[in-house]
Write a protein that holds these residues in place. Structure first.
Motif, short mmCIF file in Angstrom:
data_model
loop_
_atom_site.label_atom_id
_atom_site.label_comp_id
_atom_site.label_asym_id
_atom_site.label_seq_id
_atom_site.Cartn_x
_atom_site.Cartn_y
_atom_site.Cartn_z
N GLN A 1 0.85 -1.19 0.00
CA GLN A 1 0.00 0.00 0.00
C GLN A 1 0.89 1.25 0.00
OE1 GLN A 1 -3.45 -0.09 2.64
NE2 GLN A 1 -3.01 -2.23 3.15
N PRO A 2 1.41 1.61 -1.17
CA PRO A 2 2.39 2.71 -1.24
C PRO A 2 1.84 4.08 -0.86
CG PRO A 2 1.73 1.98 -3.43
CD PRO A 2 1.19 0.97 -2.49
N HIS A 3 0.52 4.19 -0.73
CA HIS A 3 -0.05 5.49 -0.35
C HIS A 3 0.05 5.75 1.15
CE1 HIS A 3 -3.35 2.86 0.87
NE2 HIS A 3 -3.80 3.86 1.60
N VAL A 4 0.37 4.70 1.95
CA VAL A 4 0.35 4.84 3.41
C VAL A 4 1.56 5.64 3.88
CG1 VAL A 4 0.42 3.59 5.60
CG2 VAL A 4 -0.94 2.70 3.70
N VAL A 5 1.33 6.54 4.83
CA VAL A 5 2.37 7.34 5.46
C VAL A 5 2.82 6.65 6.74
CG1 VAL A 5 2.85 9.53 6.64
CG2 VAL A 5 1.55 9.53 4.50
N LYS B 1 1.35 14.49 -0.91
CA LYS B 1 2.45 14.16 -1.81
C LYS B 1 2.36 12.72 -2.28
CE LYS B 1 5.98 17.48 -0.30
NZ LYS B 1 7.30 17.63 0.35
N LYS B 2 2.00 11.82 -1.38
CA LYS B 2 1.89 10.41 -1.78
C LYS B 2 0.73 10.19 -2.74
CE LYS B 2 4.48 7.59 1.29
NZ LYS B 2 4.56 6.23 1.85
N ALA B 3 -0.35 10.91 -2.52
CA ALA B 3 -1.48 10.80 -3.44
C ALA B 3 -1.06 11.26 -4.83
CB ALA B 3 -2.66 11.62 -2.94
N MET C 1 9.27 7.25 -2.77
CA MET C 1 10.06 8.47 -2.82
C MET C 1 11.49 8.16 -2.42
SD MET C 1 8.91 7.61 0.08
CE MET C 1 7.17 7.75 -0.16
N ASP C 2 12.30 7.64 -3.33
CA ASP C 2 13.70 7.35 -3.00
C ASP C 2 14.45 8.62 -2.66
OD1 ASP C 2 13.79 4.58 -3.19
OD2 ASP C 2 13.81 4.67 -5.38
N ASP C 3 13.94 9.74 -3.09
CA ASP C 3 14.54 11.02 -2.74
C ASP C 3 14.19 11.33 -1.29
OD1 ASP C 3 15.39 13.58 -2.44
OD2 ASP C 3 14.41 14.36 -4.24
N LEU C 4 15.19 11.32 -0.39
CA LEU C 4 14.92 11.52 1.03
C LEU C 4 14.37 12.91 1.33
CD1 LEU C 4 17.92 9.71 2.75
CD2 LEU C 4 15.59 8.90 2.41
N ARG C 5 14.45 13.80 0.37
CA ARG C 5 13.88 15.13 0.60
C ARG C 5 12.36 15.05 0.72
NH1 ARG C 5 16.58 18.27 -4.34
NH2 ARG C 5 15.98 16.29 -5.27
N PHE C 6 11.80 13.94 0.27
CA PHE C 6 10.36 13.73 0.43
C PHE C 6 10.00 13.60 1.91
CE2 PHE C 6 6.64 11.16 0.95
CZ PHE C 6 5.77 11.55 -0.07
N SER C 7 10.90 12.97 2.68
CA SER C 7 10.63 12.73 4.10
C SER C 7 10.72 14.02 4.89
CB SER C 7 11.62 11.71 4.66
OG SER C 7 11.51 10.49 3.96
N ILE C 8 10.05 14.01 6.04
CA ILE C 8 10.08 15.15 6.95
C ILE C 8 10.69 14.71 8.27
CG2 ILE C 8 8.69 16.82 8.27
CD1 ILE C 8 6.64 16.72 5.99
#
Length: 485
Positions: free
Chosen positions: A85-89, A133-135, A148-155
């Motif tokens: 479920q890739p949409h899950v945070v 963002k995931k949506a 999001m392999d780009d870690l800038r996606f993470s907070i």
């Protein structure tokens, strides 16, 4: 980090569902409830299973290594859900998040959010941003290893924030909920050599008496009858922000103010430190009738040499004298404690001093812990670290002493009528109800679920382990105060 603007999110069917799991102490539980309230206030739905959630949050603890490992293991297992479920945070909150920060992303690539202990009030904003963002990402392409392999996606937000102690102030109450915890301060300045809390929770900072009294008023108006005031070292509340009034410390001033609230029936506090028990607090125990007859008073060790190495700032003799003062101030008061065995350098003689003191005091109960090294604490670098088998032997031996004194304390109540605040169905036996005495002992009894939230008298018929079993007798007058358990 500056506060983020909320993205505009349109959900075709419903707002997201969230799951939050808490590790550790009552303060962590209280922080989780604040986060839950904030998300529900924005329309999010709380669910009981992570598989049903769009947002999965783990509120973590760093006091012992086992708590760290449980949270890390749980998040590791959630990696499969992230792929399905890739949409899950997915997010870490709390003490371990504070201590480890961005490093948590390294081996758990599906983690999107890491929020420290002073930023719980920021969680809803961050969650909304990540959900949005995931949506958007899911519309662009399929999930590959990580959306999001780009870690800038993470907070990641573990920065300090002035005034954060004032943000833990709202609660979601269950129907007929009669007990609640109220956070009165954050942080700790004691720097015990075994403890990581000053690093994860920051320096002591306290809410105002007016704010705390207002929160308790609101809780009582919603049916709460018992409140527990929470602080890392609760009886040092306000010592940096507020002045004494005569001989009364800010903490005693707070106790008096909360005690005056109409409709509040019981008042508790946890956890205090022996050095914060001055004459004004002993006096408050004697004269404030709503203060429940229970004090949790951490001992940690009965050896003066080990107490000094722990930086505990009292001796075994002073601790024993304090226990005698507390027991003189309040008839039949229950005293519980924390003890650490296997602290670096603890000899067999040191351990025997602890065992003898525990036997002498006859605690109503105790939490016994094997010393666990925490990185960045002085004790972790001390020589003479004790081997795990030795810790385990001492742990099990001391538990025998504690269990025996707890058994005797419970058996003294058999045949007596005690005042119980019913909290609802028993977790271990849903066919029965459970509640707590004023001395914080669990009582299991039969009755209608409508008794939830009510104060009643229960005649104790049996003591079994750490629970008491009885039969309701007659409702007790909420206004009446007596010396029963």
């Amino acid at each position: 980090m500056a506060q983020l603007a909320r993205p505009c999110i349109i959900f075709a069917l419903s707002m997201p569902k969230f799951f939050i799991k808490t590790y550790g102490c009552q303060m962590n539980e209280r922080d989780s409830e604040q986060v839950a309230h904030s998300l529900m206030a924005r329309g999010y739905e709380r669910v009981a299973k992570e598989a049903e959630a769009d947002v999965v949050l783990l509120n973590t603890c760093s006091v012992r290594d086992m708590a760290d490992q449980k949270a890390l293991g749980k998040m590791g297992m959630l990696g499969r859900l992230a792929k399905e479920q890739p949409h899950v945070v997915f997010g870490f909150l709390g003490c371990m998040a504070q201590a480890r920060g961005e490093s948590l992303l390294k081996n758990l690539p599906h983690v999107d959010l890491v929020v420290g202990t002073q930023k719980f009030h920021r969680v809803p904003d961050y969650v909304e941003e990540l959900v949005g963002k995931k949506a958007a990402r899911s519309e662009i392409g399929p999930y590959q290893k990580r959306a999001m392999d780009d870690l800038r996606f993470s907070i990641v937000d573990i920065a300090e924030e002035a005034g954060s102690q004032e943000t833990i102030r709202e609660q979601q109450l269950a129907p007929r909920q009669a007990t609640a915890f109220v956070s009165i301060m954050q942080g700790c300045n004691m720097h015990c050599t075994f403890c990581i809390v000053p690093q994860t929770r920051g320096a002591e900072r306290s809410r105002s008496i007016v704010e705390i009294v207002g929160e308790v008023h609101r809780l009582v108006s919603r049916g709460v009858k018992e409140v527990t005031l929470l602080g890392q070292i609760v009886n040092l509340y306000g010592r940096h922000e507020f002045s004494k009034r005569g001989s009364k410390s800010p903490f005693v001033q707070l106790l008096e103010a909360v005690h005056e609230i109409d409709g509040l029936e019981r008042l508790r506090f946890t956890s205090p430190h022996p050095i914060g028990f001055h004459d004004d607090l002993i006096d408050a125990l004697a004269r404030l009738s709503k203060l429940a007859e229970h004090v949790h008073l951490p001992l940690q060790s009965g050896s003066n040499r080990i107490l000094k190495a722990m930086h505990r700032a009292y001796t075994a003799e002073k601790y024993i004298d304090l226990v005698h003062q507390v027991r003189r101030a309040r008839k039949e008061i229950a005293i519980t404690t924390d003890v650490i065995v296997g602290f670096p350098g603890e000899t067999e003689s040191d351990y025997r001093r602890t065992r003898d003191l525990v036997e002498h005091i006859q605690f109503d109960n105790a939490f016994v812990f094997r010393y666990s090294p925490r990185r960045d604490t002085p004790a972790a670098e001390m020589q003479e670290q004790i081997e795990e088998p030795v810790k385990e032997v001492r742990n099990q031996d001391l538990l025998l002493v504690v269990n025996e004194s707890a058994r005797r304390a419970n058996e003294r109540l058999v045949g007596r009528d005690v005042e119980v605040l019913c909290e609802g169905r028993s977790k271990t036996n849903p066919a029965r109800l459970m509640g707590r005495t004023r001395t914080n002992k669990i009582v299991v009894f039969e009755g209608d679920e409508k008794l939830t939230g009510e104060i009643l008298e229960v005649r104790i018929q049996q003591a079994n382990g750490f629970s008491l079993y009885g039969t309701p007798v007659l409702p007790t007058s909420c206004a009446a105060r007596n010396d029963r358990a």
